[in-house]
Design an enzyme around this catalytic site. Structure first.
Site, PDB file in Angstrom:
ATOM      1  NE  ARG A 161      11.961  75.365  38.128  1.00  7.67           N
ATOM      2  CZ  ARG A 161      11.583  74.418  36.739  1.00  7.67           C
ATOM      3  NH1 ARG A 161      12.278  74.649  35.849  1.00  7.67           N
ATOM      4  NH2 ARG A 161      10.756  73.657  36.897  1.00  7.67           N
ATOM      5  CG  ASP A 162       9.785  75.573  33.797  1.00  8.30           C
ATOM      6  OD1 ASP A 162      10.261  76.231  32.551  1.00  8.30           O
ATOM      7  OD2 ASP A 162       9.425  74.445  33.727  1.00  8.30           O
ATOM      8  CG  HIS A 209       6.224  70.400  34.667  1.00  9.35           C
ATOM      9  ND1 HIS A 209       6.528  71.388  35.923  1.00  9.35           N
ATOM     10  CD2 HIS A 209       6.774  70.902  33.588  1.00  9.35           C
ATOM     11  CE1 HIS A 209       7.421  72.191  35.271  1.00  9.35           C
ATOM     12  NE2 HIS A 209       7.568  72.063  33.943  1.00  9.35           N
ATOM     13  CG  HIS A 215       6.723  73.238  29.235  1.00  8.42           C
ATOM     14  ND1 HIS A 215       7.475  74.484  29.486  1.00  8.42           N
ATOM     15  CD2 HIS A 215       7.333  72.376  30.284  1.00  8.42           C
ATOM     16  CE1 HIS A 215       8.315  74.169  30.309  1.00  8.42           C
ATOM     17  NE2 HIS A 215       8.154  73.009  30.905  1.00  8.42           N
ATOM     18  CB  CYS A 257      14.280  73.310  29.675  1.00 12.50           C
ATOM     19  SG  CYS A 257      15.592  72.328  29.990  1.00 12.50           S
ATOM     20  CG  ASN A 283       5.800  75.442  32.849  1.00 16.78           C
ATOM     21  OD1 ASN A 283       6.772  76.374  32.911  1.00 16.78           O
ATOM     22  ND2 ASN A 283       5.647  74.459  33.286  1.00 16.78           N
TER      23      ASN A 283
HETATM   24  P1  HMG Z   1      28.844  70.351  35.923  1.00 15.63           P
HETATM   25  O1  HMG Z   1      29.566  71.274  34.960  1.00 15.63           O
HETATM   26  O2  HMG Z   1      28.804  68.862  35.159  1.00 15.63           O
HETATM   27  O3  HMG Z   1      29.295  70.313  37.345  1.00 15.63           O
HETATM   28  O4  HMG Z   1      27.121  70.757  35.961  1.00 15.63           O
HETATM   29  P2  HMG Z   1      30.439  69.880  38.072  1.00 15.63           P
HETATM   30  O5  HMG Z   1      30.057  69.254  39.437  1.00 15.63           O
HETATM   31  O6  HMG Z   1      31.588  69.480  37.183  1.00 15.63           O
HETATM   32  O7  HMG Z   1      31.079  71.698  38.719  1.00 15.63           O
HETATM   33  C1  HMG Z   1      31.387  72.408  37.589  1.00 15.63           C
HETATM   34  C2  HMG Z   1      31.232  73.675  38.119  1.00 15.63           C
HETATM   35  O8  HMG Z   1      29.913  74.171  38.554  1.00 15.63           O
HETATM   36  C3  HMG Z   1      31.946  73.955  39.526  1.00 15.63           C
HETATM   37  O9  HMG Z   1      32.606  75.461  39.355  1.00 15.63           O
HETATM   38  C4  HMG Z   1      31.173  73.774  40.453  1.00 15.63           C
HETATM   39  O10 HMG Z   1      31.444  74.487  41.734  1.00 15.63           O
HETATM   40  C5  HMG Z   1      30.133  74.291  39.702  1.00 15.63           C
HETATM   41  P3  HMG Z   1      34.130  75.924  39.100  1.00 15.63           P
HETATM   42  O11 HMG Z   1      35.063  74.785  39.699  1.00 15.63           O
HETATM   43  O12 HMG Z   1      34.059  75.514  37.360  1.00 15.63           O
HETATM   44  O13 HMG Z   1      33.896  77.326  39.352  1.00 15.63           O
HETATM   45  N1  HMG Z   1      28.714  73.794  40.405  1.00 15.63           N
HETATM   46  C6  HMG Z   1      27.785  74.595  40.934  1.00 15.63           C
HETATM   47  N2  HMG Z   1      27.382  76.133  41.187  1.00 15.63           N
HETATM   48  C7  HMG Z   1      26.559  76.393  41.801  1.00 15.63           C
HETATM   49  N3  HMG Z   1      25.450  75.517  42.057  1.00 15.63           N
HETATM   50  C8  HMG Z   1      25.746  74.321  42.062  1.00 15.63           C
HETATM   51  C9  HMG Z   1      26.628  73.685  41.401  1.00 15.63           C
HETATM   52  N4  HMG Z   1      27.117  72.549  40.920  1.00 15.63           N
HETATM   53  C10 HMG Z   1      28.063  72.567  40.696  1.00 15.63           C
HETATM   54  N5  HMG Z   1      24.546  73.533  42.522  1.00 15.63           N
HETATM   55  C11 HMG Z   1      25.161  71.051  36.950  1.00 15.63           C
HETATM   56  C12 HMG Z   1      26.242  69.955  36.619  1.00 15.63           C
HETATM   57  C13 HMG Z   1      24.037  70.115  37.583  1.00 15.63           C
HETATM   58  C14 HMG Z   1      25.441  71.799  37.992  1.00 15.63           C
HETATM   59  C15 HMG Z   1      24.756  71.949  35.872  1.00 15.63           C
HETATM   60  O14 HMG Z   1      24.483  70.831  34.606  1.00 15.63           O
HETATM   61  C16 HMG Z   1      23.482  72.467  35.991  1.00 15.63           C
HETATM   62  O15 HMG Z   1      23.506  73.449  36.790  1.00 15.63           O
HETATM   63  N6  HMG Z   1      22.504  71.883  35.216  1.00 15.63           N
HETATM   64  C17 HMG Z   1      21.098  72.876  35.515  1.00 15.63           C
HETATM   65  C18 HMG Z   1      20.296  72.970  34.189  1.00 15.63           C
HETATM   66  C19 HMG Z   1      19.049  73.312  34.579  1.00 15.63           C
HETATM   67  O16 HMG Z   1      18.742  74.111  35.642  1.00 15.63           O
HETATM   68  N7  HMG Z   1      18.068  73.147  33.495  1.00 15.63           N
HETATM   69  C20 HMG Z   1      16.718  73.744  33.774  1.00 15.63           C
HETATM   70  C21 HMG Z   1      15.796  73.002  34.838  1.00 15.63           C
HETATM   71  S1  HMG Z   1      15.426  71.632  34.508  1.00 15.63           S
HETATM   72  C22 HMG Z   1      13.856  71.809  33.820  1.00 15.63           C
HETATM   73  O17 HMG Z   1      13.572  73.061  33.322  1.00 15.63           O
HETATM   74  C23 HMG Z   1      12.676  70.683  33.540  1.00 15.63           C
HETATM   75  C24 HMG Z   1      11.577  70.860  34.420  1.00 15.63           C
HETATM   76  O18 HMG Z   1      10.708  72.192  34.364  1.00 15.63           O
HETATM   77  C25 HMG Z   1      10.246  69.684  34.055  1.00 15.63           C
HETATM   78  C26 HMG Z   1      10.176  69.814  32.663  1.00 15.63           C
HETATM   79  O19 HMG Z   1       9.612  70.738  32.044  1.00 15.63           O
HETATM   80  O20 HMG Z   1      10.116  68.587  32.282  1.00 15.63           O
HETATM   81  C27 HMG Z   1      12.171  70.697  35.926  1.00 15.63           C
HETATM   82 MG    MG Z   2       9.394  72.551  32.803  1.00 17.87          MG
END
Ligand code: HMG
Ligand code: MG
Length: 298
Positions: free
Chosen positions: A14-15, A206, A208, A239, A248
């Site tokens: 994933r990450d 966690h 990095h 990210c 990581n």
């Molecule tokens: P948004 O655009 O604000 O969402 O995104 P929305 O609710 O307004 O929906 C917009 C569109 O997205 C719609 O589709 C929804 O159906 C679709 P459209 O009508 O335009 O065709 N949608 C989805 N589709 C599939 N699966 C879903 C989903 N939700 C909405 N679940 C949202 C909000 C949260 C979805 C977006 O911002 C997003 O996907 N963000 C993810 C970012 C991400 O994955 N970042 C990396 C992970 S975090 C990380 O790495 C940190 C970590 O490792 C810890 C650390 O290191 O600190 C965990």
């Molecule tokens: Mg991370």
């Protein structure tokens, strides 16, 4: 002071892959996940049910979940941002949902398009629904040691949000050093605050490894009673919404250090090296930068 064993949460699929420029074919992801399980990793975060527009490298989340060659005793987890993501994860038969948010407003907004205040009720609803469906839930708190947009992050905010996640019903909170800028003294200071309020077995770290301090930070956390660490095979990761973040801590580096210290992990070093070499070769084919993590294939 040193534990007999620690738990490793493997977040490479994933990450590790979410930040890669090329799309790793689903079959390669599945083969890699199989090798990670065969190497003895008992917890693997396999994908994200986030928007494929936001994170294209993981757009095949359903296919990955459906194709898992499940090994007994392994927990297969996935990131879930909202109810839409939870519905997808439940249909896909994932074992554990990982909800996530940041301790800083700007990273939270850039990463999931909501304020912290708007995010909490969403995660509360997702956690309750996941548990009602018989799943366990893990919580991530990002930018605990610093934010790429805001700089320093208030430790009291970290404590408040960690408690809020635990009160919702998440099993453990993984404290993210999202851009790898935490240092050992800071880890000590943040954990001192947190451990006054939260038992150590409800926390994971966690790290990095941007500044090469992930293992040093791990040692401090170990000494303070933390027994669960996230790591990524091959040292992959980052990210897309945290500029400057490196991978990581490499799972291979982490287990070699722990094994040398007499701490068990249940992970086989040779098997992990093979899994690492496998994905780094695959990434070289899709235009990634395997050089960053070469140390993990020793
Ligand atoms: P948004 O655009 O604000 O969402 O995104 P929305 O609710 O307004 O929906 C917009 C569109 O997205 C719609 O589709 C929804 O159906 C679709 P459209 O009508 O335009 O065709 N949608 C989805 N589709 C599939 N699966 C879903 C989903 N939700 C909405 N679940 C949202 C909000 C949260 C979805 C977006 O911002 C997003 O996907 N963000 C993810 C970012 C991400 O994955 N970042 C990396 C992970 S975090 C990380 O790495 C940190 C970590 O490792 C810890 C650390 O290191 O600190 C965990
Ligand atoms: Mg991370």
């Amino acid at each position: 002071r040193w534990p007999e064993c620690v738990q490793i949460r493997e977040v490479g699929p994933r990450d590790g892959l979410q930040n890669e420029p090329g799309f790793v074919p689903t079959a390669v992801k599945l083969d890699w996940i199989g090798r990670l399980a065969d190497a003895g990793l008992s917890y693997i975060e396999v994908t994200s049910f986030v928007s494929p527009k936001w994170i294209p490298p993981l757009a095949d989340a359903e296919e990955v979940a459906a194709g898992l060659r499940r090994r007994e005793g392994v927990t297969y987890a996935a990131l879930v941002p909202n109810m839409r993501g939870l519905e997808r994860a439940l249909r896909s038969g994932i074992d554990e949902a990982a909800v996530f948010m940041s301790a800083s407003e700007t990273h939270n907004r850039r990463n999931i398009n909501k304020s912290i205040g708007e995010t909490l009720p969403v995660l509360r609803e997702v956690t309750a629904a996941a548990k009602a469906a018989g799943k366990t839930v893990r919580g991530y708190l990002s930018t605990v040691f610093g934010c790429p947009y805001e700089g320093a992050v208030d430790t009291q905010q970290v404590v408040r949000l960690t408690e809020a996640l635990l009160e919702m019903g998440v099993r453990e909170v993984s404290l993210g050093d999202t851009i790898g800028i935490g240092h050992p003294r800071q880890v000590e200071a943040v954990l001192e605050e947190l451990l006054g309020r939260v038992p150590p077995d409800r926390l994971a770290l966690h790290f990095h490894d941007t500044n090469g301090l992930a293992l040093a930070n791990t040692v401090v956390a170990l000494q303070m009673g933390i027994r669960t660490f996230d790591a990524s095979c091959g040292g992959l990761g980052g990210c897309p919404y945290a500029p400057g973040a490196a991978g990581n801590v490499a799972t291979g580096d982490l287990i070699r250090m722990l094994h040398a210290m007499g701490v068990r992990t249940g992970v086989d070093e040779a098997g992990l090296s093979e899994a690492s070499a496998y994905i780094l070769q695959a990434l070289a084919r899709t235009g990634g930068d395997p050089g960053a993590a070469a140390g993990d294939c020793l």
